[in-house]
Design a protein around this motif. Structure first.
Motif, PDB file in Angstrom:
ATOM      1  N   GLU A 173      -4.398  -2.372   1.822  1.00 41.99           N
ATOM      2  CA  GLU A 173      -4.068  -2.593   3.222  1.00 41.99           C
ATOM      3  C   GLU A 173      -5.123  -3.467   3.900  1.00 41.99           C
ATOM      4  OE1 GLU A 173      -1.336   0.416   5.569  1.00 41.99           O
ATOM      5  OE2 GLU A 173      -3.375   1.158   5.255  1.00 41.99           O
TER       6      GLU A 173
ATOM      7  N   PRO B  58       0.807  -1.223   0.000  1.00 43.71           N
ATOM      8  CA  PRO B  58       0.000   0.000   0.000  1.00 43.71           C
ATOM      9  C   PRO B  58       0.839   1.271   0.000  1.00 43.71           C
ATOM     10  CG  PRO B  58      -0.081  -1.072   2.147  1.00 43.71           C
ATOM     11  CD  PRO B  58       0.595  -2.023   1.215  1.00 43.71           C
ATOM     12  N   ASP B  59       2.078   1.174   0.476  1.00 43.32           N
ATOM     13  CA  ASP B  59       2.934   2.361   0.513  1.00 43.32           C
ATOM     14  C   ASP B  59       3.257   2.856  -0.891  1.00 43.32           C
ATOM     15  OD1 ASP B  59       4.405   4.346   1.850  1.00 43.32           O
ATOM     16  OD2 ASP B  59       6.265   3.234   1.561  1.00 43.32           O
TER      17      ASP B  59
ATOM     18  N   ARG C   3      -6.925   1.438  -4.463  1.00 45.06           N
ATOM     19  CA  ARG C   3      -6.434   2.461  -3.534  1.00 45.06           C
ATOM     20  C   ARG C   3      -5.633   1.807  -2.405  1.00 45.06           C
ATOM     21  NH1 ARG C   3     -11.538   3.153  -3.954  1.00 45.06           N
ATOM     22  NH2 ARG C   3     -11.916   2.692  -1.748  1.00 45.06           N
ATOM     23  N   ALA C   4      -4.751   2.576  -1.804  1.00 47.98           N
ATOM     24  CA  ALA C   4      -3.861   2.066  -0.761  1.00 47.98           C
ATOM     25  C   ALA C   4      -4.637   1.464   0.395  1.00 47.98           C
ATOM     26  CB  ALA C   4      -2.957   3.186  -0.252  1.00 47.98           C
ATOM     27  N   GLU C   5      -5.733   2.107   0.822  1.00 47.68           N
ATOM     28  CA  GLU C   5      -6.474   1.597   1.975  1.00 47.68           C
ATOM     29  C   GLU C   5      -7.148   0.259   1.677  1.00 47.68           C
ATOM     30  OE1 GLU C   5      -8.995   5.040   0.208  1.00 47.68           O
ATOM     31  OE2 GLU C   5      -6.874   4.565   0.578  1.00 47.68           O
TER      32      GLU C   5
ATOM     33  N   ALA D 124       1.265   2.610  -3.567  1.00 51.11           N
ATOM     34  CA  ALA D 124       0.067   3.305  -4.035  1.00 51.11           C
ATOM     35  C   ALA D 124      -0.065   4.666  -3.374  1.00 51.11           C
ATOM     36  CB  ALA D 124      -1.166   2.453  -3.734  1.00 51.11           C
ATOM     37  N   ARG D 125       0.255   4.733  -2.099  1.00 55.05           N
ATOM     38  CA  ARG D 125       0.145   5.994  -1.348  1.00 55.05           C
ATOM     39  C   ARG D 125       1.174   7.014  -1.830  1.00 55.05           C
ATOM     40  NH1 ARG D 125       0.199   3.519   3.286  1.00 55.05           N
ATOM     41  NH2 ARG D 125      -2.043   3.214   3.455  1.00 55.05           N
ATOM     42  N   ARG D 126       2.403   6.546  -2.041  1.00 52.91           N
ATOM     43  CA  ARG D 126       3.462   7.463  -2.481  1.00 52.91           C
ATOM     44  C   ARG D 126       3.204   7.966  -3.897  1.00 52.91           C
ATOM     45  NH1 ARG D 126       8.513   7.013  -0.097  1.00 52.91           N
ATOM     46  NH2 ARG D 126       9.162   8.521  -1.682  1.00 52.91           N
ATOM     47  N   CYS D 127       2.660   7.110  -4.744  1.00 50.51           N
ATOM     48  CA  CYS D 127       2.313   7.541  -6.095  1.00 50.51           C
ATOM     49  C   CYS D 127       1.265   8.644  -6.053  1.00 50.51           C
ATOM     50  CB  CYS D 127       1.784   6.356  -6.913  1.00 50.51           C
ATOM     51  SG  CYS D 127       3.056   5.220  -7.494  1.00 50.51           S
ATOM     52  N   GLU D 128       0.266   8.457  -5.212  1.00 51.81           N
ATOM     53  CA  GLU D 128      -0.796   9.465  -5.106  1.00 51.81           C
ATOM     54  C   GLU D 128      -0.239  10.798  -4.638  1.00 51.81           C
ATOM     55  OE1 GLU D 128      -5.106  10.121  -2.832  1.00 51.81           O
ATOM     56  OE2 GLU D 128      -3.950   8.272  -2.518  1.00 51.81           O
ATOM     57  N   ARG D 129       0.654  10.760  -3.661  1.00 51.20           N
ATOM     58  CA  ARG D 129       1.263  12.003  -3.163  1.00 51.20           C
ATOM     59  C   ARG D 129       2.101  12.697  -4.224  1.00 51.20           C
ATOM     60  NH1 ARG D 129       3.557   9.398   2.436  1.00 51.20           N
ATOM     61  NH2 ARG D 129       1.563   9.151   3.524  1.00 51.20           N
TER      62      ARG D 129
END
Length: 472
Positions: A110, A88-89, A105-107, A91-96
């Protein structure tokens, strides 16, 4: 529309994504380590960037992947399968970073990566699950008490992770005591988490999974099921779509359950909902894979839908171009995982240089691979060399085409699972489409096939004989 994709992976799946990009007019960007500098994905991509010398760390570095994507002007990242695909990290870093992640989505990654959270979500959605612990186990004493309540055999499982690791079957209290610390250790080493839970063991079930697609507009569809029952130590060997073991009522039911499961967690992009089918005909949710599966080609073969291209369209924000009633299936497809392993030596890896390779061809045959004659298989990664996929209108024709295609394909210089697959396709049980997850264990004779030498090996033997003769 996405313009440029960094492929955060290697080997066969990276080549597969590159081909999808080429058909969509999207620039493909490969990454590689020292071990992969001669990889086919590096040769075929529009651009390629160096990850560093470490064969594993490069492909597992979220920071490095996102930095390369930004520096190379990519507006999307495709993780493939394995490595960072369910991290998930990433996906999260890409979004940021303002980069599209081609996946859920990251959530959601997860939540579904935590098997207990996934079980809870399925129970709330009315999807049947295997009886088991409500939370993580705190001690072997607690595990023993619960096992007595639900009855042996039971399965100890790592709460996070997958791929057949961190799983042990226990048939007795002694097994449970012995395996408890073992699974804890495996979970910690493989997934960085010492959390495990328990489920009732469904003995020799059918392993049935359903391919789903969900867009960002609330639409979710299934693309029928795949039968993954032929496996060894929880690792799939071959996959079939649709399952020849289901009737139409079961097929419709499991498809409905899979869509319900995806909707329950607001799933987007491609994913797979995996079920166990017991001997009484009951389906139980096992897990959800929040990524593309190795065996996705068999679904493509029976539906005509390119799953990788659909992933890219969904990540671009487009709605699904079809509804459930528009998706049809035709015939059967089967995928053989061609691994660099020696089945006659407990499937030990057989890495080295491929002295000669040619793909199978002809009607209804597809080969997805990242190897070529002269390629040296690096010992740092998994052993899969290629995926041989066949299609036919009916089951009997499918088996015959599989037998022919396995004779067509040639990989020399290393041991492979090709002869083992040939053995499987000759067993009466398989020919009758009657098999479960206990198939391999029930057929130890599958490794009893004659050893054949490649032409290069024969040439070496002949040369040695001639030299010895001259020395007499």
């Amino acid at each position: 529309m996405i313009r440029k994709i960094l492929i955060a992976n290697r080997g066969e799946i990276a080549v597969r994504i590159i081909r999808a990009c080429a058909e969509l007019g999207i620039v493909s960007v490969a990454v590689h380590t020292d071990a992969d500098r001669h990889g086919l994905h590096v040769k075929k991509a529009d651009e390629a960037y160096y990850l560093g010398p470490d064969s594993q760390a490069g492909y597992l570095s979220v920071h490095r992947m996102v930095n390369i994507a930004r520096a190379s002007g990519c507006d999307a990242v495709h993780p493939g399968y394995g490595f960072l695909s369910e991290n998930p990290d990433l996906a999260r870093r890409c979004e940021r970073a303002g980069i599209r992640f081609i996946g859920p989505r990251a959530e959601v990654i997860e939540r579904m990566g935590d098997k207990l959270a996934a079980r809870a979500a399925m129970i709330a959605a009315g999807v049947p699950v295997v009886p088991g612990s409500e939370g993580n186990l705190n001690s072997v004493e607690e595990a023993l008490e619960l096992a007595t309540q639900i009855g042996y055999p039971v399965m100890l499982k790592a709460t996070t992770g997958g791929g057949g690791r961190g799983i042990r079957r226990c048939d007795t209290p002694a097994d449970l005591r012995r395996n408890y610390t073992r699974v804890l250790s495996e979970a910690t080493k493989a997934f960085g988490s010492a959390e495990i839970f328990m489920e009732k063991a469904v003995v020799n079930p059918r392993h049935i999974e359903v391919q789903i697609l969900g867009d960002n507009h609330g639409n979710v569809v299934h693309l029928f099921e795949r039968d993954c029952s032929i496996q060894r130590r929880h690792q799939k060997l071959l996959e079939i779509a649709p399952s020849p073991q289901l009737d139409e009522a079961q097929r419709a039911h499991i498809g409905t359950l899979a869509v319900r499961a995806a909707q329950a967690v607001d799933y987007t992009n491609a994913g797979t909902v995996e079920f166990l089918l017991d001997n009484s005909g009951e389906f139980y949710f096992m897990e959800m894979n929040t990524r593309l599966q190795v065996e996705h080609p068999v679904t493509e073969m029976i539906t005509g839908i390119d799953l990788v291209q659909q992933q890219i369209h969904i990540a671009s924000g487009a709605p699904l171009a079809f509804a459930q009633q528009d998706i049809t299936r035709r015939g059967y497809a089967m995928e053989f995982r061609i691994n660099a392993e020696d089945p006659q030596n407990d499937f030990l890896p057989s890495f080295g240089r491929i002295t000669r390779y040619f793909a199978a061809g002809g009607p209804g045959v597809r080969t997805d691979a990242a190897i070529y004659t002269g390629y040296t298989i690096p010992p740092h990664y998994d052993s899969m060399l290629a995926k041989l996929v066949v299609w036919a209108l009916d089951w009997d024709a499918l088996v015959r085409r599989g037998q022919r295609a396995l004779q067509d394909i040639g990989v020399y210089g290393v041991k492979t699972t090709i002869p083992y697959h040939q053995q499987i396709l000759q067993t009466p049980q398989f020919l009758a489409a009657d098999f479960d997850t206990g198939f391999v264990e029930a057929h130890p004779e599958l490794t009893d096939y004659p050893v054949t030498r490649s032409s290069s090996e024969l040439a070496t033997v002949i040369a040695a004989v001639i030299a010895a003769h001259r020395g007499l």
